[in-house]
Design a protein around this motif. Structure first.
Motif, PDB file in Angstrom:
ATOM      1  N   ARG A  42     -40.220  90.287  68.331  1.00  0.00           N
ATOM      2  CA  ARG A  42     -39.454  90.108  69.563  1.00  0.00           C
ATOM      3  C   ARG A  42     -38.535  91.315  69.792  1.00  0.00           C
ATOM      4  O   ARG A  42     -38.393  91.798  70.896  1.00  0.00           O
ATOM      5  N   GLN A  43     -37.961  91.774  68.710  1.00  0.00           N
ATOM      6  CA  GLN A  43     -37.013  92.882  68.815  1.00  0.00           C
ATOM      7  C   GLN A  43     -37.719  94.204  69.136  1.00  0.00           C
ATOM      8  O   GLN A  43     -37.262  94.970  69.952  1.00  0.00           O
ATOM      9  N   ALA A  44     -38.863  94.421  68.489  1.00  0.00           N
ATOM     10  CA  ALA A  44     -39.490  95.737  68.588  1.00  0.00           C
ATOM     11  C   ALA A  44     -40.531  95.825  69.697  1.00  0.00           C
ATOM     12  O   ALA A  44     -40.763  96.897  70.246  1.00  0.00           O
ATOM     13  N   TYR A  45     -41.177  94.703  70.010  1.00  0.00           N
ATOM     14  CA  TYR A  45     -42.292  94.786  70.950  1.00  0.00           C
ATOM     15  C   TYR A  45     -42.037  94.080  72.272  1.00  0.00           C
ATOM     16  O   TYR A  45     -42.298  94.611  73.331  1.00  0.00           O
ATOM     17  N   GLY A  47     -39.313  91.192  73.973  1.00  0.00           N
ATOM     18  CA  GLY A  47     -38.191  90.256  73.909  1.00  0.00           C
ATOM     19  C   GLY A  47     -38.503  88.897  74.492  1.00  0.00           C
ATOM     20  O   GLY A  47     -37.748  87.947  74.282  1.00  0.00           O
ATOM     21  N   THR A  48     -39.605  88.789  75.238  1.00  0.00           N
ATOM     22  CA  THR A  48     -39.874  87.502  75.879  1.00  0.00           C
ATOM     23  C   THR A  48     -40.755  86.589  75.022  1.00  0.00           C
ATOM     24  O   THR A  48     -41.095  85.492  75.453  1.00  0.00           O
TER      25      THR A  48
ATOM     26  N   GLY B 435     -39.453  97.186  77.123  1.00  0.00           N
ATOM     27  CA  GLY B 435     -40.215  96.132  76.449  1.00  0.00           C
ATOM     28  C   GLY B 435     -39.426  95.375  75.434  1.00  0.00           C
ATOM     29  O   GLY B 435     -39.159  94.189  75.566  1.00  0.00           O
ATOM     30  N   ALA B 436     -39.033  96.064  74.428  1.00  0.00           N
ATOM     31  CA  ALA B 436     -38.325  95.441  73.323  1.00  0.00           C
ATOM     32  C   ALA B 436     -37.111  94.689  73.852  1.00  0.00           C
ATOM     33  O   ALA B 436     -36.720  94.830  74.996  1.00  0.00           O
ATOM     34  N   ALA B 437     -36.535  93.906  72.965  1.00  0.00           N
ATOM     35  CA  ALA B 437     -35.483  92.992  73.380  1.00  0.00           C
ATOM     36  C   ALA B 437     -34.180  93.734  73.660  1.00  0.00           C
ATOM     37  O   ALA B 437     -33.471  94.109  72.749  1.00  0.00           O
ATOM     38  N   GLY B 440     -31.539  90.986  73.196  1.00  0.00           N
ATOM     39  CA  GLY B 440     -31.552  90.672  71.772  1.00  0.00           C
ATOM     40  C   GLY B 440     -30.826  91.730  70.967  1.00  0.00           C
ATOM     41  O   GLY B 440     -30.093  91.444  70.032  1.00  0.00           O
ATOM     42  N   SER B 483     -36.574  91.643  81.125  1.00  0.00           N
ATOM     43  CA  SER B 483     -37.934  91.407  81.615  1.00  0.00           C
ATOM     44  C   SER B 483     -38.252  89.919  81.524  1.00  0.00           C
ATOM     45  O   SER B 483     -37.530  89.160  80.892  1.00  0.00           O
ATOM     46  N   GLY B 484     -39.346  89.537  82.153  1.00  0.00           N
ATOM     47  CA  GLY B 484     -39.745  88.129  82.104  1.00  0.00           C
ATOM     48  C   GLY B 484     -39.074  87.328  83.200  1.00  0.00           C
ATOM     49  O   GLY B 484     -38.287  87.852  83.988  1.00  0.00           O
ATOM     50  N   ARG B 487     -38.515  80.978  83.176  1.00  0.00           N
ATOM     51  CA  ARG B 487     -39.017  79.880  82.368  1.00  0.00           C
ATOM     52  C   ARG B 487     -39.175  80.290  80.908  1.00  0.00           C
ATOM     53  O   ARG B 487     -39.854  81.258  80.602  1.00  0.00           O
ATOM     54  N   CYS B 488     -38.532  79.546  80.039  1.00  0.00           N
ATOM     55  CA  CYS B 488     -38.686  79.707  78.597  1.00  0.00           C
ATOM     56  C   CYS B 488     -38.693  81.180  78.200  1.00  0.00           C
ATOM     57  O   CYS B 488     -39.612  81.655  77.554  1.00  0.00           O
ATOM     58  N   ASN B 489     -37.669  81.887  78.614  1.00  0.00           N
ATOM     59  CA  ASN B 489     -37.586  83.324  78.360  1.00  0.00           C
ATOM     60  C   ASN B 489     -36.431  83.626  77.405  1.00  0.00           C
ATOM     61  O   ASN B 489     -35.274  83.613  77.803  1.00  0.00           O
ATOM     62  N   PRO B 490     -36.746  83.913  76.150  1.00  0.00           N
ATOM     63  CA  PRO B 490     -35.678  84.132  75.174  1.00  0.00           C
ATOM     64  C   PRO B 490     -34.790  85.329  75.522  1.00  0.00           C
ATOM     65  O   PRO B 490     -33.621  85.341  75.163  1.00  0.00           O
ATOM     66  N   GLU B 491     -35.346  86.308  76.223  1.00  0.00           N
ATOM     67  CA  GLU B 491     -34.518  87.451  76.613  1.00  0.00           C
ATOM     68  C   GLU B 491     -33.443  87.021  77.607  1.00  0.00           C
ATOM     69  O   GLU B 491     -32.286  87.440  77.521  1.00  0.00           O
ATOM     70  N   ARG B 494     -30.804  85.092  75.777  1.00  0.00           N
ATOM     71  CA  ARG B 494     -29.914  85.971  75.024  1.00  0.00           C
ATOM     72  C   ARG B 494     -28.961  86.735  75.929  1.00  0.00           C
ATOM     73  O   ARG B 494     -27.791  86.931  75.592  1.00  0.00           O
TER      74      ARG B 494
END
Lengths: 492, 565
Positions: A42-45, A47-48, B435-437, B440, B483-484, B487-491, B494
């Motif tokens: 999640r962190q590197a590739y 986040g979603t 891309g990456a979080a 996060g 991004s995203g 719905r159910c988007n951890p980014e 966070r």
């Protein structure tokens, strides 16, 4: 530095027709914890990437996923270097990626009234919670057992699965509760469980789920006057008359070759009902190869059924009698090691007897499978040009729920005779232990294995458990499958 | 399209405090919803609590409620609100009555039939620890959750509270992100109860669940509620950092005689505390371990070795069965294997200021349990966290019910819901190329700053650095887009959490900087002693117009309730 290729199931059910797999590469000094891996992805590739997590320490049960097809808590599972597949818990609707909707489970749970049904106030009589209640109080409903249950996965309409059983048994074991939980258990299909022990072996809190829920509920059913199916009743009747699960037609081998004198032999053969009375040809072979291997042995006379199938069906009294009798007979013969050719018997001895008698009941007695001591298979010529696979019996599972690897002797023999060994995932549990109480579940489980074996191109399916051989042969015949099922005893 | 639902009482958080309050309200015929941003019940701190201190018929004859109050005040270094301490202590026995008829289990003394006393925890004058095995908190959550469901409480997992909907007369309800559906929902309520637990996830190592980001405290601050004691963060001295499968597990073996060793395998406590060795207070132990690591004698995983191999296996197992099982399941034999530990954020004494009935200074808003402040002062006494959530769960539930009957339910207009949704939508559209979080990573940055600047050991310089870095993070947090989708988007989750975290963190840093002394859990190397002039509370408010936080350090108060020790 170790390298990991992680294939993660990605799915947005609102916008995508089907899940797809995304591939991520990670490196780590040692084995990689699955939850750590997901966090790093999640962190590197991306986040979603969606997955559930909470305490991260195995206490809350939020992060259940499937790792290489096996349900596990992500935070508790280590991956060795190489390629691994992470997917959502099967049989639950996906919300996104690895996050599933546990709503359907919660609805089913509601049906069994998972709360104290009693009108009483606080009960201050000093009662203590018993073993079952203490065990089940640890359950976090992580649903690993539910997702991994073979019987529930092929017949959800007949068996509600171990998580629901654990919820029922938790209140059944509570002396304050006034609801008829036996009725709940019966309605939820407690008799359809195939006693494969997968729930116990994989429980994230180390609960002996099968024993504390299904077996406990079956005992309760019996104590309320339920007598089981006709086949079950017949089995108990036969045991009462002959000490065996199956009708005795020819004299049992343990009578024919039995002796009370060990004459210096330290190895005692435990035949078990299958080899003693039902498939005496396998029993004869067992004794023959033991003799040929030069191991001095004795067949202690007076041995009875191991009691395993009785115990697992909740017939604790009969099982305890059997355990007592067998232990007495083997101790009297003065043996130090017991050889058997049935994983069920071995499991009963090693896991059941300490429960039934006492933790120290076996003393220094060792129980081993014949495959562990025989050096070479001499009758495997018939497999020469065949494509052969191995079916891992449930009762040879590791304590972590991993299926057993094929015995070394089988692999070596296949190499020697030039057979083509195919490693295939054949499905968990043949269903054999459900045959007497729910033939439908037994048939579905058996058919699943056979279908997969046929798809894998197998001519012969070899296993080490006589109950598996019986049930799988039955399924192969019913499906008219171009494949034969063999007991390893037929080739050694 | 604006979605609006109605309940009488809306509870945010599904730990013991929230669930108890919910059941009390439901029993009185009110409609209740409980929200949790994870799976209901599981993400709460209550879930891992082992036992609780309650004075009752099972207590030894020398013990009394007054003594429990005194012990609590002493541990809190006399900045607790004595009214709240009394409410907790006196309400506890009553709060556990009735739990058994909901299915709760307690260990009982077979001779007397009374609840069994598990032993005397540090800081308690007498044994008061009751419960069931070492899973008391888990069973309380299970029991109350099943009871809540039975009573028809609407228990909503995957629902993130965003902000209080405010009107001229106070609370109208709450804006909520339904993460499964991907939409913002307005829930109109007569009363909103905050029960969101602690803030452990603001720190790099914590024994709390990842959900503990202080959302309820931040939401209450934005709604104008006063918070206080924000500087007081309790650290557990010996939480596992390695192996990763046990990271975040609090170890208990020190009490049984386990030893701490640094990277040179030196038993460093024999140098720092030659007499008491590892058997010092939790705070002192945390400081020693923290300093040992900071001075470069820690392991490469940032901890020290915890060697429990001298403890007989059976003894360990008998005292801490579920800890043993957890380790066993992870393939460790604690009788043989050495783990690495460090101090971890464990419990939060600060939070929303409440009265003895759980009320805040925002009409219609209550706060209960760990997200509220005042009960534990500068440091929580062992085993008092479940006592707190049970007492205040019950008290707060009853007062929420009373307020709900008195207050009319607010009405949230479609425009307000759309605006709330718009505030979330503005967070989307971030580049997926990076891309990456992004969010996060910001979350991790907040945790690192807190660990380095506002951790176990503090000083003016570190706090000033912390303030500056947190300001920067706070600014980026308010601007970050991810991004995203909804719905159910951890980014997205966070990004929203980071905003709450930076607000709470800013208040913690503010309080820690202002308090120029060491007291309870706050240890400052530049002010190492306790100063009677600082026997007072620092209150903080968030100014909505300026976005500033304003502190009021008050005046010193004489000790109340017992003699100061």
């Amino acid at each position: 530095m170790n390298h990991f290729t992680i294939l993660v199931s990605r799915y947005d059910p609102v916008n995508e027709a089907a899940p797809h797999e995304a591939r991520y590469e990670l490196s780590n000094d040692e084995d990689l914890n699955v939850l750590d891996a997901l966090r790093r992805i999640r962190q590197a590739y991306d986040g979603t990437l969606a997955f559930r997590e909470s305490c991260g320490t195995g206490k809350c049960g939020s992060c259940a996923v499937e790792v290489d097809g096996k349900p596990a808590l992500a935070c508790q599972r280590l991956m060795s270097p190489g390629s691994h597949r992470i997917s959502p818990l099967r049989s639950f609707p996906v919300i996104r990626d690895l996050t599933v909707d546990v709503g359907p489970y919660e609805s089913r749970l509601k049906e069994v009234h998972p709360y104290l049904a009693a009108a009483c106030a606080d009960r201050e009589s000093g009662w203590q919670a018993g073993v079952v209640l203490r065990d089940l109080a640890l359950c976090t409903s992580c649903l690993i057992c539910e997702a991994g249950c073979p019987a529930h996965s092929v017949a959800p309409d007949r068996f509600e699965g171990p998580a629901i059983m654990a919820a029922i048994a938790r209140w059944m074991a509570d002396p304050r509760d006034r609801r008829d939980r036996v009725e709940d258990a019966s309605r939820s299909g407690v008799d359809s469980c195939a006693s494969c022990f997968r729930c116990s072996n994989t429980c994230s809190r180390g609960i002996d789920v099968f024993t504390s829920s299904v077996r406990f509920a079956r005992e309760a059913e019996l104590s309320k006057g339920y007598s089981g199916t006709a086949t079950d009743r017949q089995m108990v009747q036969t045991f009462r008359e002959s000490g065996k699960l199956f009708p005795v037609i020819e004299a049992p081998l343990s009578v024919k070759y039995g002796s009370s004198q060990a004459n210096g032999a330290t190895t005692g053969v435990f035949l078990g009902c299958m080899l003693d009375v039902r498939h005496q040809d396998w029993g004869e072979r067992l004794l023959k190869v033991l003799g040929e291997s030069g191991v001095p042995f004795v067949v202690p006379e007076g041995q009875v059924c191991c009691g395993g199938p009785l115990l697992w069906k909740g017939r604790v009294q009969e099982a305890r009698e059997a355990a007592h009798k067998n232990l007495e007979v083997f101790k009297a013969a003065g043996v130090q090691r017991i050889v058997t050719a049935c994983p069920g018997c071995k499991l009963a001895w090693s896991r059941g007897y300490p429960q039934l008698l006492s933790g120290e009941a076996l003393g220094s007695l060792q129980v081993v499978d014949i495959c562990e001591i025989v050096a070479a298979a001499k009758n495997a010529g018939c497999l020469g040009s065949k494509t052969v696979g191995y079916f891992p019996p449930c009762h040879t599972q590791g304590h972590d729920g991993q299926d057993s690897e094929p015995p070394e002797i089988l692999l070596r023999t296949l190499r020697e005779v030039g057979a083509d060994y195919v490693q295939a995932t054949l499905g968990e549990c043949c269903g054999g232990m459900a045959a007497s109480s729910d033939p439908q579940v037994a048939r579905k489980l058996g058919s699943r294995v056979i279908e997969r074996a046929v798809n894998a191109g197998l001519d012969v399916l070899v296993t080490t458990c006589p109950f598996c051989v019986e049930n799988l042969s039955r399924s192969a015949r019913a499906l008219k499958a171009p494949l034969s099922v063999m007991n390893i005893m037929e080739i050694v | 399209m604006a979605v609006v639902r109605q309940v009488d009482v809306l509870v945010v958080g599904s730990g013991v405090a929230g669930l108890y309050a919910a059941t009390r309200c439901a029993q009185q015929g009110l409609s209740v919803a409980v929200l949790d941003k994870g799976l209901a019940g599981r993400s709460s701190a209550s879930y891992s609590a082992k036992g609780m201190a309650v004075f009752g018929p099972w207590s030894v004859k020398e013990d009394s409620e007054e003594q429990h109050v005194d012990d609590t005040l002493k541990s809190g270094r006399y900045v607790n609100d004595p009214r709240l301490v009394e409410a907790m202590v006196k309400g506890a026995a009553g709060a556990i009555l009735g739990l058994e008829s909901m299915g709760m289990l307690f260990d009982r003394n077979p001779d007397t039939g009374n609840l069994a006393l598990h032993g005397k925890a540090a800081g308690h004058a007498w044994p008061r620890d009751i419960g069931f095995s070492d899973i008391t908190g888990k069973l309380l959550v299970d029991t109350l959750l099943s009871q809540a469901r039975m009573l028809g409480v609407s228990v909503l997992s995957d629902h993130l509270a965003l902000d209080i909907a405010l009107g001229a007369e106070g609370v109208k309800g709450c804006f909520v992100l339904d993460m499964d559906a991907g939409e913002v929902v307005a829930i109109e309520a007569s009363v909103v109860v905050m029960a969101t637990g602690g803030i452990g996830d603001l720190y790099p190592l914590t024994s709390n669940a990842v959900q503990n980001t202080g959302d309820g405290i931040a939401i209450a601050m934005r709604a104008g509620a006063t918070v206080k004691d924000m500087e007081f963060v309790q650290f557990y001295p010996a939480t596992v950092v390695y192996p990763p499968v046990l990271r975040g597990v609090n170890t208990n073996s020190i009490g049984l005689g386990a030893q701490l060793l640094n990277s040179a395998k030196e038993r460093f406590m024999s140098r720092l505390e030659p007499e008491k060795l590892e058997q010092v207070t939790r705070d002192r132990l945390s400081q020693c371990i923290y300093l040992e690591i900071m001075e470069g004698r820690g392991t490469e995983n940032g901890g020290v070795y915890l060697d429990a191999t001298s403890i007989p296996r059976e003894k360990y197992k008998a005292h801490f069965p579920s800890e043993w099982r957890l380790a066993e399941h992870a393939g460790l034999d604690l009788g043989k294997d050495v783990v690495e530990v460090a101090p971890a954020a464990h419990y939060y004494m600060g939070g929303i200021e409440i009265g003895p009935d759980g009320s805040t200074d925002v009409p219609g808003l209550l706060a209960l349990g760990e997200c509220a402040s005042g009960v534990h002062g500068a440091n929580r006494l062992a085993n008092n966290s479940l006592t707190d959530v049970l007492s205040f769960g019950k008290i707060g539930g009853d007062s929420a019910a009373a307020v709900a009957r008195r207050r009319s339910r607010g009405s949230i207009g479609a425009r307000e819901v759309n605006e709330a949704e718009e505030r979330i939508r503005r967070r989307l559209g971030g580049s997926a190329v990076a891309g990456a979080a992004i969010a996060g990573r910001m979350k991790q940055q907040v945790r690192d700053v807190m660990g380095q600047c506002v951790g176990v050991v503090r000083d003016a310089r570190g706090l000033a650095t912390g303030e500056r870095l947190m300001n920067e993070l706070s600014r980026s947090a308010s601007e970050v887009t991810v991004s995203g989708g909804m719905r159910c988007n951890p980014e997205l989750l966070r990004a929203l959490e980071v905003q709450n975290m930076t607000l709470v963190a800013a208040a913690i840093i503010k309080g820690a900087s202002l308090r120029k002394e060491s007291r309870g859990s706050q240890y400052r190397t530049d002010f190492p002693g306790e100063d009677a002039a600082w026997r007072r509370n620092i209150r903080i408010r968030y100014m909505r117009d300026s976005g500033e936080i304003v502190a009021d350090a008050g005046t010193a108060t004489p000790p109340v309730g017992g003699k100061e020790v």
